[in-house]
Design an enzyme around this catalytic site. Structure first.
Site, PDB file in Angstrom:
ATOM      1  N   ARG B  40       8.432   7.058   7.816  1.00 41.55           N
ATOM      2  CA  ARG B  40       8.759   6.338   6.587  1.00 41.55           C
ATOM      3  C   ARG B  40       9.845   7.066   5.816  1.00 41.55           C
ATOM      4  NH1 ARG B  40       3.877   5.014   2.472  1.00 41.55           N
ATOM      5  NH2 ARG B  40       4.194   7.088   1.606  1.00 41.55           N
ATOM      6  N   SER B 109      -0.390  -2.817   4.624  1.00 40.26           N
ATOM      7  CA  SER B 109      -1.030  -2.085   3.521  1.00 40.26           C
ATOM      8  C   SER B 109      -1.810  -3.051   2.659  1.00 40.26           C
ATOM      9  CB  SER B 109       0.028  -1.427   2.623  1.00 40.26           C
ATOM     10  OG  SER B 109       0.631  -0.351   3.259  1.00 40.26           O
ATOM     11  N   LYS B 138       1.629   9.319  -4.065  1.00 40.61           N
ATOM     12  CA  LYS B 138       2.107   8.098  -4.705  1.00 40.61           C
ATOM     13  C   LYS B 138       1.666   8.077  -6.156  1.00 40.61           C
ATOM     14  CE  LYS B 138       2.843   4.705  -1.123  1.00 40.61           C
ATOM     15  NZ  LYS B 138       2.803   3.250  -0.897  1.00 40.61           N
TER      16      LYS B 138
END
Lengths: 216, 216
Positions: B40, B109, B138
């Site tokens: 990612r 997700s 996050k």
């Protein structure tokens, strides 16, 4: 590949558009005379980019105007756009061709003769060449290509050339005379008080400088 | 689709890795025991992302570890990865399936039971579910799914579930007991003093809590 009118590519860019909505800008540009549209949005989510691509394709197909997607081959494939435009930091062209096939266009941003020749050799359908002049849309753009650089590319490269960088109705004639098949503009349309009128003025200025070019 | 060992997915994320190189981190994670890798990089150029994907595939194929690409279907296709992982802001799954075909995995997700059920119905191969616990990787993650939420998804959803969010060797047992097929971790490996050892501790902890699960 179908015959393309390269004269005026409007780059519909999320950031250059400021607070304006992208789709109305595309409609204005096309109604003014844009012959090609590139959709570019480095900051959009993939879903947002796809949604705009789908909507743009719907409008542009009816107008017979091709849509090129910047960078994102997956978005181009998903919204069934007519091609992609790739920078030197995007996917190399041989990967792109493998994914897109022969029926979709691939354009490459080039800023030197070497890059333009390499793009042609690798199978690009057109090159963007610039920045010809200074521009407000991109900062830190490095050295200008200038009209001389554009002429040098025209001498060596047979595929269509879209000049980019600082182009306005006032100076597009010079780049057409220097051998460009057309111009790509962002802020000259997106940031204009009247985007439709701005596009019309640019295409009129191009028409004055083209003989029986590709687009006629 | 081939049989996948879902137990420990290492999300090799450009930002969470801080100054560390991504590929050595992937090697460490796999040597420690990661069974799956997701790549990612929201801030990489497309070319950089592709290069890392190509290198990761080369290493992981030899190790028989699948590689999943986050968001970018074009990168996944170009580097011949084993699948993509899509967030709720990425391409909708039906577009993704059309581009990827049936031989590549699609993970989604999800942060609610509704999203997980929708993903399964739309044909996802697995769901990420979380955040189960609070996390440093996050920010602004919204409400936590928690173990209760995870159990609720497990009751309704048949496809594999990768729990995500604040998972460490110390708490992965709880999410496995709650029904997850495995866990996805970023900083628990990427930010560890010894990433290989961190991965080994997580997989050991998972093994203690799995009977004869999918991965055994």
């Amino acid at each position: 590949m179908r015959r393309i009118d390269w004269r005026l590519c409007f780059i519909a860019d999320s950031e250059a558009a400021g607070g304006r909505e992208i789709l109305p800008l595309i409609v204005d540009a096309v109604e003014g005379g844009a012959t090609l549209v590139q959709l570019r949005g480095k900051k959009w989510t993939s879903r947002k980019f796809l949604e705009l691509g789908v909507q743009a394709v719907r409008f542009l197909r009816a107008e017979k105007i091709p849509l090129i997607i910047n960078d994102r081959l997956d978005i181009a494939l998903a919204c069934e756009a007519d091609g992609v435009h790739l920078g030197q930091d995007d996917l190399p062209i041989h990967y792109a061709r493998k994914l897109l096939g022969k029926n979709r266009m691939i354009g490459i941003s080039t800023s030197t003769l070497e890059e333009a020749e390499e793009a042609e050799k690798a199978g690009a359908d057109y090159v963007g060449a610039g920045p010809v002049f200074g521009t407000l849309s991109k900062r830190d753009i490095g050295p200008l290509l200038g009209l001389e650089g554009l002429r040098a590319i025209r001498e060596k490269v047979k595929i269509p050339i879209l000049a980019i960088g600082g182009l306005t109705a006032g100076n597009v004639g010079e780049v057409i005379s220097a051998g460009a098949d057309g111009v790509a503009v962002i802020s000259a349309i997106a940031a204009a008080a009247n985007p439709k009128k701005a596009a019309a003025e640019i295409i009129e200025s191009i028409k004055k400088h083209t003989g029986r070019g590709r687009g006629d």
